[in-house]
Design a protein around this motif. Sequence first.
Motif, PDB file in Angstrom:
ATOM      1  N   VAL A  19       0.799  -1.358   0.120  1.00 51.40           N
ATOM      2  CA  VAL A  19      -0.028  -0.049   0.153  1.00 51.40           C
ATOM      3  C   VAL A  19       0.796   1.110   0.008  1.00 51.40           C
ATOM      4  O   VAL A  19       0.431   2.440  -0.333  1.00 51.40           O
ATOM      5  N   LEU A  75      -6.352   5.569  -0.960  1.00 53.71           N
ATOM      6  CA  LEU A  75      -5.682   4.254  -1.452  1.00 53.71           C
ATOM      7  C   LEU A  75      -5.197   3.405  -0.331  1.00 53.71           C
ATOM      8  O   LEU A  75      -5.329   2.171  -0.623  1.00 53.71           O
ATOM      9  N   MET A  79      -6.730  -0.310  -0.541  1.00 49.45           N
ATOM     10  CA  MET A  79      -5.844  -1.290  -0.719  1.00 49.45           C
ATOM     11  C   MET A  79      -5.337  -2.269   0.411  1.00 49.45           C
ATOM     12  O   MET A  79      -5.252  -3.598   0.283  1.00 49.45           O
ATOM     13  N   ILE A 131      -6.204  -6.173  -0.024  1.00 47.34           N
ATOM     14  CA  ILE A 131      -5.386  -7.255   0.180  1.00 47.34           C
ATOM     15  C   ILE A 131      -5.362  -7.873   1.380  1.00 47.34           C
ATOM     16  O   ILE A 131      -5.337  -9.321   1.474  1.00 47.34           O
ATOM     17  N   PHE A 176     -11.859   1.889  -3.297  1.00 48.67           N
ATOM     18  CA  PHE A 176     -11.146   2.316  -4.206  1.00 48.67           C
ATOM     19  C   PHE A 176     -11.789   2.865  -5.654  1.00 48.67           C
ATOM     20  O   PHE A 176     -11.109   3.911  -6.294  1.00 48.67           O
ATOM     21  N   ILE A 218       0.081  -6.724  -5.886  1.00 47.62           N
ATOM     22  CA  ILE A 218      -1.330  -7.000  -5.891  1.00 47.62           C
ATOM     23  C   ILE A 218      -1.550  -8.304  -6.311  1.00 47.62           C
ATOM     24  O   ILE A 218      -2.392  -9.122  -5.871  1.00 47.62           O
TER      25      ILE A 218
END
Length: 481
Positions: free
Chosen positions: A65, A209, A213, A217, A245, A407
């Motif tokens: 991230v 973000l 993320m 994740i 997102f 990712i």
Amino acid sequence: MTVTRADVGFRSDRGPILIALMLTTGLVAIDSTIVATAVPSIVRDVGGFSSFPWLFSAYMLAQAVSVPVYAKLADMLGRKPLILTGIGLFLLGSVLCGLAPTMGALIAFRVVQGLGAGAVQPMAITIAGDIYTVAERAKAQGYLASVWAVSSVVGPTLGGVFASLGIWRGIFLINIPLCVLAAWMLARTFHESFEKERHRIDFLGSGLLTVAMTLLILGALEGGQAWAWASPLGIGVPAAGAALFVVFLLAERRAAEPVLPTWVISRRLLLTTTLVSFGVGAMILGLTSYVPTFLEGAVSASPVVAGLALAALTLGWPISASQSGRLYLRIGFRRTAVIGIVVAVAGTAVLAATAHTPDVLFVAGSCFVIGLGLGLTASPTLIAAQSSVDWSRRGVVTGTNLFARSIGSALGVAVFGAIANGIYAAAPGQPLAVVPASGAVFLAVLVVAALAVAAVLAMPRDAQKQPDHGGAEAESRRPAP
């Protein structure tokens, strides 16, 4: 144009910077392999057996991230302050991990380490892109890739030695002299020169973000493990991440200086090379996670032998990566990447087809071929992306590429894990269930490789032409050696 070792190697005028970048990369490379072999000793000392997977998950989350944020800041503030900050955070995290009294504290301090690694790896690759021309970058990337090859052997060995001596804290404390040396060499040899301008930091975008993320994740890593996929958390965590997102993308359209500009995914070359990096990340983690387990369970190979078989993957990569420049200067980035991904598909197909008749040497040979293919794929596509922009955008482009790889690795963990766990659940208590489970994972990796072929073929035709030796360097603000 012929690029020789004297142009890029240790004895060139940029040799000291290359050595510093290799040493810096080694911090992250060794750390990615050294911890796993010491987990039993760590658990015996501080407890927390049920939580130890978070030693890896927390590190991966923090690293993934933070990459886009560091990448944008590097284009605003310069590479040197960011890579030194990353080394400082990695050093702090290493010291704290070495002193951690409990598993909870150790996991928290791994986050600090991960935040440092998030700056170190992309900045090293970006700096290499700044100081070397298009013709030279393949060899430079080969040098950096060789660090991972060496670390794949050195890391587990060091971890095993420290664990066997009952001093597992040494796997973290050994980073202290390495961090100090790397920072000193960079401070002494690498000097930047660029026009400083006033910038507006996109705090809202960075925050959105990071949280988005983290949730995505986290859902991928823990789904099917900490909670069931069909549970409220299994559905809600990734759904919340996806929603945030979308909010992030909307916010970036209005930001003065977005942390992840929309042009990064709107340009065909950048989009396709990012997708290739995503696939490479998934393939690497699928093989890294299951090849050792497969060999240990199927043919009773020792952990050392299984690890060496996997090391063939990281030995093949730097060999082909360092030589890829000879190809892409003659036939272009796209055609070179096509050759590479076809070789990787061939190696993966052999590995999947022979999974039910396991053999250590055959698996090692397949991994070596896959490594050769990935080296011919990852390096040209990354260099093609870097070469399409000037200095002020190269950090974002490099960071986005590596972010996609992270990712891909995280989602690969989830998908491959779900496949293997489904087969294990159907054959409870059967040790040889590892054979069909691993075979199914290798088949899934083959599917990912086939999708990567599509991404490479979708690269614009311009990318298959012979690249300009100067590339974007003519308009870049290159650092002084």
